[in-house]
Design a protein around this motif. Structure first.
Motif, mmCIF file in Angstrom:
data_model
loop_
_atom_site.group_PDB
_atom_site.id
_atom_site.type_symbol
_atom_site.label_atom_id
_atom_site.label_comp_id
_atom_site.label_asym_id
_atom_site.label_seq_id
_atom_site.Cartn_x
_atom_site.Cartn_y
_atom_site.Cartn_z
ATOM 1 N N MET A 19 0.851 -1.178 0.000
ATOM 2 C CA MET A 19 0.000 0.000 0.000
ATOM 3 C C MET A 19 0.891 1.233 0.000
ATOM 4 S SD MET A 19 -3.006 1.309 2.537
ATOM 5 C CE MET A 19 -4.178 0.311 1.682
ATOM 6 N N SER A 20 0.507 2.206 -0.756
ATOM 7 C CA SER A 20 1.264 3.451 -0.830
ATOM 8 C C SER A 20 0.615 4.505 0.065
ATOM 9 C CB SER A 20 1.298 3.961 -2.265
ATOM 10 O OG SER A 20 -0.001 4.371 -2.663
ATOM 11 N N LYS A 21 1.368 5.550 0.337
ATOM 12 C CA LYS A 21 0.818 6.665 1.116
ATOM 13 C C LYS A 21 -0.352 7.297 0.378
ATOM 14 C CE LYS A 21 4.885 7.983 3.790
ATOM 15 N NZ LYS A 21 5.813 9.079 4.110
ATOM 16 N N GLU A 22 -0.242 7.343 -0.931
ATOM 17 C CA GLU A 22 -1.324 7.929 -1.730
ATOM 18 C C GLU A 22 -2.607 7.115 -1.578
ATOM 19 O OE1 GLU A 22 -3.018 10.869 -3.687
ATOM 20 O OE2 GLU A 22 -0.897 10.856 -3.197
ATOM 21 N N ALA A 23 -2.494 5.791 -1.589
ATOM 22 C CA ALA A 23 -3.670 4.937 -1.407
ATOM 23 C C ALA A 23 -4.268 5.146 -0.022
ATOM 24 C CB ALA A 23 -3.290 3.475 -1.618
ATOM 25 N N LEU A 24 -3.405 5.289 0.982
ATOM 26 C CA LEU A 24 -3.879 5.529 2.343
ATOM 27 C C LEU A 24 -4.599 6.866 2.437
ATOM 28 C CD1 LEU A 24 -4.016 4.452 5.199
ATOM 29 C CD2 LEU A 24 -1.773 5.426 5.618
ATOM 30 N N LYS A 25 -4.062 7.885 1.785
ATOM 31 C CA LYS A 25 -4.721 9.199 1.766
ATOM 32 C C LYS A 25 -6.107 9.090 1.143
ATOM 33 C CE LYS A 25 -0.425 11.804 1.328
ATOM 34 N NZ LYS A 25 0.391 12.632 0.429
ATOM 35 N N ASN A 26 -6.223 8.306 0.091
ATOM 36 C CA ASN A 26 -7.523 8.119 -0.557
ATOM 37 C C ASN A 26 -8.507 7.400 0.359
ATOM 38 O OD1 ASN A 26 -6.688 9.416 -2.904
ATOM 39 N ND2 ASN A 26 -5.969 7.519 -3.832
ATOM 40 N N LEU A 27 -8.024 6.451 1.141
ATOM 41 C CA LEU A 27 -8.896 5.746 2.084
ATOM 42 C C LEU A 27 -9.423 6.686 3.162
ATOM 43 C CD1 LEU A 27 -7.043 2.349 2.601
ATOM 44 C CD2 LEU A 27 -9.220 2.734 1.433
ATOM 45 N N ILE A 28 -8.591 7.613 3.585
ATOM 46 C CA ILE A 28 -9.003 8.567 4.616
ATOM 47 C C ILE A 28 -10.214 9.359 4.154
ATOM 48 C CG2 ILE A 28 -8.297 10.678 5.834
ATOM 49 C CD1 ILE A 28 -5.502 9.397 6.057
ATOM 50 N N GLU A 29 -10.275 9.651 2.868
ATOM 51 C CA GLU A 29 -11.418 10.385 2.329
ATOM 52 C C GLU A 29 -12.727 9.624 2.522
ATOM 53 O OE1 GLU A 29 -11.521 13.493 1.216
ATOM 54 O OE2 GLU A 29 -9.407 13.656 1.725
ATOM 55 N N LEU A 30 -12.654 8.308 2.680
ATOM 56 C CA LEU A 30 -13.850 7.480 2.846
ATOM 57 C C LEU A 30 -14.324 7.387 4.297
ATOM 58 C CD1 LEU A 30 -12.812 4.556 0.474
ATOM 59 C CD2 LEU A 30 -14.302 6.509 -0.058
ATOM 60 N N VAL A 31 -13.489 7.823 5.227
ATOM 61 C CA VAL A 31 -13.834 7.745 6.650
ATOM 62 C C VAL A 31 -14.885 8.798 6.983
ATOM 63 C CG1 VAL A 31 -12.909 7.981 9.000
ATOM 64 C CG2 VAL A 31 -11.540 6.880 7.226
ATOM 65 N N PRO A 32 -15.965 8.392 7.661
ATOM 66 C CA PRO A 32 -16.985 9.370 8.051
ATOM 67 C C PRO A 32 -16.402 10.422 9.002
ATOM 68 C CG PRO A 32 -17.750 7.111 8.425
ATOM 69 C CD PRO A 32 -16.302 7.033 8.068
ATOM 70 N N ASP A 33 -16.906 11.639 8.902
ATOM 71 C CA ASP A 33 -16.424 12.727 9.758
ATOM 72 C C ASP A 33 -16.520 12.380 11.238
ATOM 73 O OD1 ASP A 33 -15.790 14.259 7.579
ATOM 74 O OD2 ASP A 33 -17.598 15.491 7.669
ATOM 75 N N SER A 34 -17.496 11.595 11.599
ATOM 76 C CA SER A 34 -17.681 11.241 13.010
ATOM 77 C C SER A 34 -16.553 10.348 13.538
ATOM 78 C CB SER A 34 -19.024 10.543 13.213
ATOM 79 O OG SER A 34 -19.083 9.355 12.422
ATOM 80 N N ASP A 35 -15.773 9.736 12.645
ATOM 81 C CA ASP A 35 -14.685 8.853 13.064
ATOM 82 C C ASP A 35 -13.300 9.457 12.859
ATOM 83 O OD1 ASP A 35 -16.412 6.806 13.823
ATOM 84 O OD2 ASP A 35 -16.515 6.017 11.778
ATOM 85 N N ILE A 36 -13.227 10.687 12.405
ATOM 86 C CA ILE A 36 -11.932 11.318 12.119
ATOM 87 C C ILE A 36 -11.073 11.421 13.375
ATOM 88 C CG2 ILE A 36 -10.836 13.499 11.431
ATOM 89 C CD1 ILE A 36 -11.805 11.837 9.085
ATOM 90 N N ASP A 37 -11.684 11.771 14.506
ATOM 91 C CA ASP A 37 -10.919 11.903 15.749
ATOM 92 C C ASP A 37 -10.289 10.569 16.141
ATOM 93 O OD1 ASP A 37 -10.068 13.565 18.005
ATOM 94 O OD2 ASP A 37 -11.389 12.266 19.195
#
Length: 61
Positions: free
Chosen positions: A1-19
């Motif tokens: 997995m690349s950092k870029e792929a990880l960054k893209n996954l973060i976009e899928l995380v609901p705002d309520s789980d960002i913390d």
């Protein structure tokens, strides 16, 4: 997995789980070792037994 792929996954995380995600990811960032002068300053501060002056007792004029 690349950092870029990880960054893209973060976009899928609901705002309520960002913390929660932040708390998990921050555990993987290495802490910076303090410089020798910082270690000495901390030791000096811990050894200082002089009286503290409260914020209210300082004449700020």
């Amino acid at each position: 997995m690349s950092k870029e792929a990880l960054k893209n996954l973060i976009e899928l995380v609901p705002d309520s789980d960002i913390d929660t995600l932040y708390k998990v990811v921050i555990k993987f960032i290495p802490e910076v070792e303090p410089e020798q002068d910082e270690i000495e300053a901390l030791a000096e501060a811990k050894a200082d037994t002089s009286e503290c002056i409260s914020h209210e007792d300082i004449n700020w004029d």
